[in-house]
Design a protein around this motif. Structure first.
Motif, PDB file in Angstrom:
ATOM      1  N   VAL A   1       1.187  -1.090   0.417  1.00 32.00           N
ATOM      2  CA  VAL A   1       0.184  -0.238  -0.241  1.00 32.00           C
ATOM      3  C   VAL A   1       1.139   1.186  -0.161  1.00 32.00           C
ATOM      4  O   VAL A   1       1.152   2.137   1.465  1.00 32.00           O
ATOM      5  CB  VAL A   1      -0.833   0.163   1.123  1.00 32.00           C
ATOM      6  CG1 VAL A   1      -1.862   1.050   1.236  1.00 32.00           C
ATOM      7  CG2 VAL A   1      -1.665  -1.174   1.259  1.00 32.00           C
ATOM      8  N   SER A   2       1.381   1.592  -1.031  1.00 33.44           N
ATOM      9  CA  SER A   2       2.403   2.348  -0.912  1.00 33.44           C
ATOM     10  C   SER A   2       2.909   2.810  -2.640  1.00 33.44           C
ATOM     11  O   SER A   2       1.591   2.720  -3.218  1.00 33.44           O
ATOM     12  CB  SER A   2       3.454   1.514  -0.939  1.00 33.44           C
ATOM     13  OG  SER A   2       4.791   2.791  -0.658  1.00 33.44           O
ATOM     14  N   HIS A   3       3.551   4.216  -2.883  1.00 37.72           N
ATOM     15  CA  HIS A   3       3.755   3.513  -4.723  1.00 37.72           C
ATOM     16  C   HIS A   3       5.200   3.952  -5.019  1.00 37.72           C
ATOM     17  O   HIS A   3       5.897   4.907  -3.292  1.00 37.72           O
ATOM     18  CB  HIS A   3       3.045   5.045  -5.149  1.00 37.72           C
ATOM     19  CG  HIS A   3       2.961   5.391  -6.400  1.00 37.72           C
ATOM     20  ND1 HIS A   3       4.178   5.681  -6.764  1.00 37.72           N
ATOM     21  CD2 HIS A   3       2.916   4.795  -7.197  1.00 37.72           C
ATOM     22  CE1 HIS A   3       3.610   6.100  -8.083  1.00 37.72           C
ATOM     23  NE2 HIS A   3       2.314   5.517  -8.253  1.00 37.72           N
ATOM     24  N   PRO A   4       6.110   4.084  -6.102  1.00 34.86           N
ATOM     25  CA  PRO A   4       7.293   3.728  -5.892  1.00 34.86           C
ATOM     26  C   PRO A   4       7.798   5.312  -6.632  1.00 34.86           C
ATOM     27  O   PRO A   4       8.818   5.872  -5.344  1.00 34.86           O
ATOM     28  CB  PRO A   4       7.158   3.859  -7.855  1.00 34.86           C
ATOM     29  CG  PRO A   4       6.036   2.546  -8.305  1.00 34.86           C
ATOM     30  CD  PRO A   4       5.082   3.164  -6.999  1.00 34.86           C
ATOM     31  N   ASP A   5       6.822   6.365  -5.742  1.00 35.44           N
ATOM     32  CA  ASP A   5       7.512   7.771  -5.993  1.00 35.44           C
ATOM     33  C   ASP A   5       8.362   7.755  -4.706  1.00 35.44           C
ATOM     34  O   ASP A   5       8.372   8.800  -4.626  1.00 35.44           O
ATOM     35  CB  ASP A   5       5.493   9.005  -5.874  1.00 35.44           C
ATOM     36  CG  ASP A   5       5.634   9.080  -7.659  1.00 35.44           C
ATOM     37  OD1 ASP A   5       6.011   8.356  -8.773  1.00 35.44           O
ATOM     38  OD2 ASP A   5       4.601  10.015  -7.651  1.00 35.44           O
ATOM     39  N   PHE A   6       7.155   7.193  -3.467  1.00 39.19           N
ATOM     40  CA  PHE A   6       7.864   7.542  -2.295  1.00 39.19           C
ATOM     41  C   PHE A   6       9.189   6.412  -2.269  1.00 39.19           C
ATOM     42  O   PHE A   6      10.055   6.750  -1.321  1.00 39.19           O
ATOM     43  CB  PHE A   6       6.797   6.399  -1.284  1.00 39.19           C
ATOM     44  CG  PHE A   6       5.585   7.127  -1.195  1.00 39.19           C
ATOM     45  CD1 PHE A   6       5.655   8.138  -0.367  1.00 39.19           C
ATOM     46  CD2 PHE A   6       4.739   6.911  -1.711  1.00 39.19           C
ATOM     47  CE1 PHE A   6       4.175   9.255  -0.602  1.00 39.19           C
ATOM     48  CE2 PHE A   6       3.776   6.854  -1.137  1.00 39.19           C
ATOM     49  CZ  PHE A   6       2.907   8.598  -1.118  1.00 39.19           C
ATOM     50  N   HIS A   7       9.954   6.277  -3.065  1.00 40.32           N
ATOM     51  CA  HIS A   7      11.090   5.067  -3.732  1.00 40.32           C
ATOM     52  C   HIS A   7      11.696   4.991  -4.007  1.00 40.32           C
ATOM     53  O   HIS A   7      12.310   4.174  -4.720  1.00 40.32           O
ATOM     54  CB  HIS A   7      10.471   3.760  -3.046  1.00 40.32           C
ATOM     55  CG  HIS A   7       9.296   2.991  -1.732  1.00 40.32           C
ATOM     56  ND1 HIS A   7       9.750   3.127  -0.871  1.00 40.32           N
ATOM     57  CD2 HIS A   7       8.497   2.989  -2.586  1.00 40.32           C
ATOM     58  CE1 HIS A   7       8.462   2.792  -0.200  1.00 40.32           C
ATOM     59  NE2 HIS A   7       7.383   2.682  -0.858  1.00 40.32           N
ATOM     60  N   GLY A   8      12.196   6.532  -4.778  1.00 38.84           N
ATOM     61  CA  GLY A   8      13.480   6.639  -5.555  1.00 38.84           C
ATOM     62  C   GLY A   8      12.720   5.916  -7.021  1.00 38.84           C
ATOM     63  O   GLY A   8      13.424   5.378  -8.076  1.00 38.84           O
ATOM     64  N   GLY A   9      11.549   5.163  -7.336  1.00 36.10           N
ATOM     65  CA  GLY A   9      10.882   4.732  -9.002  1.00 36.10           C
ATOM     66  C   GLY A   9      11.251   3.116  -8.355  1.00 36.10           C
ATOM     67  O   GLY A   9      10.163   2.427  -9.120  1.00 36.10           O
ATOM     68  N   ALA A  10      11.222   2.566  -7.348  1.00 35.54           N
ATOM     69  CA  ALA A  10      11.669   1.505  -7.060  1.00 35.54           C
ATOM     70  C   ALA A  10      10.345   0.408  -6.314  1.00 35.54           C
ATOM     71  O   ALA A  10       9.557   2.014  -6.061  1.00 35.54           O
ATOM     72  CB  ALA A  10      12.480   0.779  -6.440  1.00 35.54           C
ATOM     73  N   LEU A  11       9.968  -0.693  -6.947  1.00 36.35           N
ATOM     74  CA  LEU A  11       8.968  -0.786  -6.395  1.00 36.35           C
ATOM     75  C   LEU A  11       8.466  -0.731  -4.696  1.00 36.35           C
ATOM     76  O   LEU A  11       9.608  -1.573  -4.317  1.00 36.35           O
ATOM     77  CB  LEU A  11       8.185  -1.966  -7.733  1.00 36.35           C
ATOM     78  CG  LEU A  11       7.920  -2.287  -8.997  1.00 36.35           C
ATOM     79  CD1 LEU A  11       8.263  -3.563  -9.094  1.00 36.35           C
ATOM     80  CD2 LEU A  11       6.967  -1.532  -9.058  1.00 36.35           C
ATOM     81  N   PRO A  12       7.116  -1.030  -4.319  1.00 42.71           N
ATOM     82  CA  PRO A  12       7.639  -0.984  -2.848  1.00 42.71           C
ATOM     83  C   PRO A  12       7.051  -2.821  -2.819  1.00 42.71           C
ATOM     84  O   PRO A  12       7.209  -3.550  -3.465  1.00 42.71           O
ATOM     85  CB  PRO A  12       6.159  -0.844  -2.919  1.00 42.71           C
ATOM     86  CG  PRO A  12       4.962  -0.885  -3.982  1.00 42.71           C
ATOM     87  CD  PRO A  12       6.115  -0.057  -4.869  1.00 42.71           C
TER      88      PRO A  12
END
Ligand code: PHB
Length: 355
Positions: free
Chosen positions: A104-115
């Protein structure tokens, strides 16, 4: 007869009432660091028997929403310290909720990586991101070798919570976030030791709880579950058996409380679950949550179907909820538009009685 105002012992804490402030995400920590405004909000609510904070992510990896506070860096500890000090100065008690959002997240929070998630299964729905709502993505399945690192994130966050002056922690295993994703077979289709049987799906929660209990003491550890909550596209084929087993497992670890979201926040649950059956498997305190008012809260306590009652939305709009219950005073109406994000409006400006 036990009611909302009967004192209760929780671990080593003597709580003045059985009224708990439920954890609620409010998205008012712009840098993921708790602010002075948050300190004011929690201080206003310090007359609760126990405050459980909004979810605080245990690592950068655990984030899933904008402007949510973390509990993994020294700056975050310093921010929370102001909050725990202020609540304690008013005679209150406060636990922090340890949160990893998983899928329940998005790549935008992870420098483009998949949660990360137990399995590469995309939940229906959309993520709140800094640029608005975006469809959930298919997460990546955690490698078996990564699991010890996840447990370590929880242990570390629990240690940070003690540094920040919290009375304890609540492990968030509810509402479709990472630990719940492991528990339920709609989101966990692993074929290793962390998937398949109920025992395997409970393994991560058991290992996390064990690590946190070893770090800070089981008397300071609670766990929140949501056996029928369909929120975040959650499903399970046999929730009664699953959550009976979860309760038995957590009881064996001597966790201080089991906090149960007894309702579904969205959509119809797949199956009904008997919460009293779950409770019968757990020796610690049982906190009931989900659309309780004063009368239902008193009723569930006097009939010994719960030990404490957690209030969410009523607490958001009524900083002095216990005082209002005591006087049978009317409650402020919550304003949905200011639940998530924004400033003091709809956050610290709900009036107390006589204010
Ligand atoms: C939410 O932001 O709506 C939210 C967050 C955490 C929960 C449930 C709901 O456990």
């Amino acid at each position: 007869m036990t009611d909302l105002f009967s004192p209760v012992q929780l671990g080593k804490l003597k709580l003045s009432s059985r009224i708990v402030m439920a954890p609620m995400t409010r998205n008012r920590a712009p840098e993921n660091i708790p602010t002075d405004l948050m300190a004011e909000y929690y201080t206003q609510r310090a007359s609760a028997g126990l405050i459980i904070t909004e979810g605080a992510q245990i690592s950068e990896q655990g984030i899933g929403y904008p402007a949510t506070p973390g509990i993994h860096s020294p700056e975050q500890v310093a921010g929370w310290q102001k909050i725990t000090d202020a609540v304690h100065a008013r005679g209150g008690h406060i636990f922090v909720q340890l949160w990893h959002c998983g899928r329940v997240s998005h790549p935008d929070f992870h420098g483009g990586a998949l949660p990360p998630a137990p399995s590469a299964i995309r939940p229906a729905g959309q993520a709140f991101t800094y640029t608005g709502l975006q469809d959930f993505v298919t997460p990546r399945a955690l490698e078996l070798e990564e699991i010890p690192g996840i447990i370590e994130q929880y242990r570390h966050a629990a240690s940070m919570a003690m540094q920040a002056g919290f009375d304890g922690v609540e492990i968030h295993s509810a509402n479709g976030y990472l630990l719940d994703q492991f528990l339920r077979d709609g989101s966990n289709q692993r074929t290793d030791a962390y998937g398949g049987s109920i025992e395997n799906r409970t393994r991560l929660l058991r290992e996390v709880t064990e690590a946190v209990c070893n770090e800070i003491g089981a008397d300071k550890v609670g766990v929140r579950i949501a056996p029928v909550n369909a929120f975040n596209d959650m499903h399970d084929s046999d929730p009664q058996a699953l959550f009976n087993h979860v309760a038995t497992t957590l009881s064996g670890l001597h966790a201080a409380y089991l906090h149960v979201v007894e309702v579904s926040m969205a959509g119809e649950p797949d199956q009904a679950v008997d919460m009293q059956q779950i409770r019968s498997h757990f020796d610690g305190m049982y906190i009931a949550n989900g659309r309780y008012d004063k009368a239902r809260g008193n009723a569930v306590l006097s009939s010994d179907k719960a030990d404490l009652v957690a209030y969410g939305i009523p607490y958001l709009a009524n900083p002095d909820l216990p005082g209002r219950f005591l006087r049978d005073a009317p409650l402020n109406e919550p304003d949905q538009a200011t639940f998530y994000g924004g400033d003091a409006h709809g956050y610290t400006d709900y009036p107390a009685l006589g204010a």
